[in-house]
Design a protein around this motif. Sequence first.
Motif, mmCIF file in Angstrom:
data_model
loop_
_atom_site.group_PDB
_atom_site.id
_atom_site.type_symbol
_atom_site.label_atom_id
_atom_site.label_comp_id
_atom_site.label_asym_id
_atom_site.label_seq_id
_atom_site.Cartn_x
_atom_site.Cartn_y
_atom_site.Cartn_z
ATOM 1 N N PRO A 22 0.831 -1.207 0.000
ATOM 2 C CA PRO A 22 0.000 0.000 0.000
ATOM 3 C C PRO A 22 0.868 1.260 0.000
ATOM 4 C CG PRO A 22 0.140 -0.881 2.205
ATOM 5 C CD PRO A 22 0.850 -1.856 1.300
ATOM 6 N N GLU A 23 0.239 2.379 -0.296
ATOM 7 C CA GLU A 23 0.942 3.659 -0.256
ATOM 8 C C GLU A 23 0.986 4.197 1.171
ATOM 9 O OE1 GLU A 23 -0.519 6.566 -2.994
ATOM 10 O OE2 GLU A 23 -0.682 5.108 -4.621
ATOM 11 N N VAL A 24 2.021 4.978 1.457
ATOM 12 C CA VAL A 24 2.103 5.665 2.747
ATOM 13 C C VAL A 24 0.847 6.518 2.902
ATOM 14 C CG1 VAL A 24 3.364 7.421 4.061
ATOM 15 C CG2 VAL A 24 4.612 5.629 2.853
ATOM 16 N N GLY A 25 0.256 6.502 4.090
ATOM 17 C CA GLY A 25 -0.954 7.260 4.372
ATOM 18 C C GLY A 25 -2.216 6.430 4.268
ATOM 19 N N VAL A 40 -0.484 3.383 7.370
ATOM 20 C CA VAL A 40 0.835 3.059 6.826
ATOM 21 C C VAL A 40 1.720 4.304 6.902
ATOM 22 C CG1 VAL A 40 2.109 2.301 4.790
ATOM 23 C CG2 VAL A 40 -0.153 1.324 5.285
ATOM 24 N N THR A 41 2.846 4.181 7.608
ATOM 25 C CA THR A 41 3.779 5.303 7.727
ATOM 26 C C THR A 41 5.061 5.076 6.935
ATOM 27 O OG1 THR A 41 4.704 4.368 9.754
ATOM 28 C CG2 THR A 41 2.942 6.012 9.993
ATOM 29 N N GLN A 42 5.391 3.814 6.663
ATOM 30 C CA GLN A 42 6.564 3.490 5.853
ATOM 31 C C GLN A 42 6.292 2.217 5.077
ATOM 32 O OE1 GLN A 42 10.679 3.680 6.955
ATOM 33 N NE2 GLN A 42 10.186 4.752 8.849
ATOM 34 N N VAL A 43 6.880 2.156 3.889
ATOM 35 C CA VAL A 43 6.784 0.985 3.032
ATOM 36 C C VAL A 43 8.203 0.609 2.630
ATOM 37 C CG1 VAL A 43 5.938 0.148 0.800
ATOM 38 C CG2 VAL A 43 4.520 1.669 2.159
ATOM 39 N N ASN A 44 8.495 -0.678 2.618
ATOM 40 C CA ASN A 44 9.819 -1.154 2.213
ATOM 41 C C ASN A 44 9.877 -1.199 0.685
ATOM 42 O OD1 ASN A 44 12.285 -2.349 1.850
ATOM 43 N ND2 ASN A 44 11.860 -4.140 3.117
ATOM 44 N N ASN A 45 10.176 -0.055 0.076
ATOM 45 C CA ASN A 45 10.197 0.054 -1.378
ATOM 46 C C ASN A 45 11.285 -0.789 -2.031
ATOM 47 O OD1 ASN A 45 7.971 1.801 -1.822
ATOM 48 N ND2 ASN A 45 9.186 3.487 -1.016
ATOM 49 N N THR A 46 12.268 -1.218 -1.269
ATOM 50 C CA THR A 46 13.310 -2.096 -1.811
ATOM 51 C C THR A 46 12.691 -3.367 -2.385
ATOM 52 O OG1 THR A 46 14.865 -1.249 -0.187
ATOM 53 C CG2 THR A 46 15.447 -3.322 -1.242
ATOM 54 N N LEU A 47 11.589 -3.805 -1.788
ATOM 55 C CA LEU A 47 10.947 -5.044 -2.241
ATOM 56 C C LEU A 47 10.368 -4.925 -3.643
ATOM 57 C CD1 LEU A 47 9.112 -6.220 0.989
ATOM 58 C CD2 LEU A 47 11.364 -6.898 0.136
ATOM 59 N N LEU A 48 10.113 -3.707 -4.107
ATOM 60 C CA LEU A 48 9.580 -3.533 -5.452
ATOM 61 C C LEU A 48 10.589 -3.998 -6.497
ATOM 62 C CD1 LEU A 48 7.843 -0.068 -4.973
ATOM 63 C CD2 LEU A 48 6.872 -2.360 -4.688
ATOM 64 N N VAL A 82 5.775 -3.275 5.770
ATOM 65 C CA VAL A 82 5.245 -1.948 6.091
ATOM 66 C C VAL A 82 5.391 -1.661 7.575
ATOM 67 C CG1 VAL A 82 3.527 -1.978 4.226
ATOM 68 C CG2 VAL A 82 2.873 -2.733 6.505
ATOM 69 N N GLU A 83 5.335 -0.370 7.876
ATOM 70 C CA GLU A 83 5.209 0.077 9.259
ATOM 71 C C GLU A 83 3.882 0.798 9.387
ATOM 72 O OE1 GLU A 83 8.602 2.360 10.534
ATOM 73 O OE2 GLU A 83 9.957 0.652 10.227
ATOM 74 N N LEU A 84 3.217 0.551 10.501
ATOM 75 C CA LEU A 84 1.923 1.184 10.778
ATOM 76 C C LEU A 84 1.993 2.000 12.047
ATOM 77 C CD1 LEU A 84 -0.670 -1.732 10.301
ATOM 78 C CD2 LEU A 84 0.095 -0.072 8.592
ATOM 79 N N GLU A 85 1.284 3.129 12.043
ATOM 80 C CA GLU A 85 1.035 3.874 13.272
ATOM 81 C C GLU A 85 -0.292 3.360 13.802
ATOM 82 O OE1 GLU A 85 -0.065 8.355 14.737
ATOM 83 O OE2 GLU A 85 1.260 8.138 13.021
ATOM 84 N N ILE A 86 -0.288 2.941 15.055
ATOM 85 C CA ILE A 86 -1.497 2.384 15.655
ATOM 86 C C ILE A 86 -1.923 3.245 16.841
ATOM 87 C CG2 ILE A 86 -0.999 0.044 14.876
ATOM 88 C CD1 ILE A 86 -0.036 -0.595 17.734
#
Length: 130
Positions: free
Chosen positions: A46-49, A78-86, A103-107
């Motif tokens: 997913p996209e950040v946000g 979603v606050t960060q995505v591991n774009n390296t995986l793309l 991904v990293e999530l703010e909870i």
Amino acid sequence: MSVVKDQLLYSKEHEWVEVIGEHTIRIGITDFAQSQLGDIVFVELPEVGTEVLSQTGLGNIESVKTVSDVYAPISGVVTQVNNTLLDQPENVNSDPFGGGWMVELEIDDHAKEALTQLLTAEQYREYTAE
């Protein structure tokens, strides 16, 4: 036998959760899941946000065998995505708990309570042994 890290929490859908801050978690798929999928050739995240709800799709993983959904074990943003995986989706196979994070999530505080519903490492080991 699959690697299960003691400091992480796990979902029955084979995602791992690492608490990395008071309101931040990191998510990836388990060593068990990546070994079941085989060679991973594409990861969609997913996209950040993006706001994600617990038990809903977080992304997709395509392997030489199949396409599989990745589920959000906890609700959050979603606050960060591991774009390296793309460009390097194989990192999920080679390092599922490190370079293969997704991904990293703010909870919020309510979602933090949901962490207690996830499996401990020992419970996940038992679950995957069945």
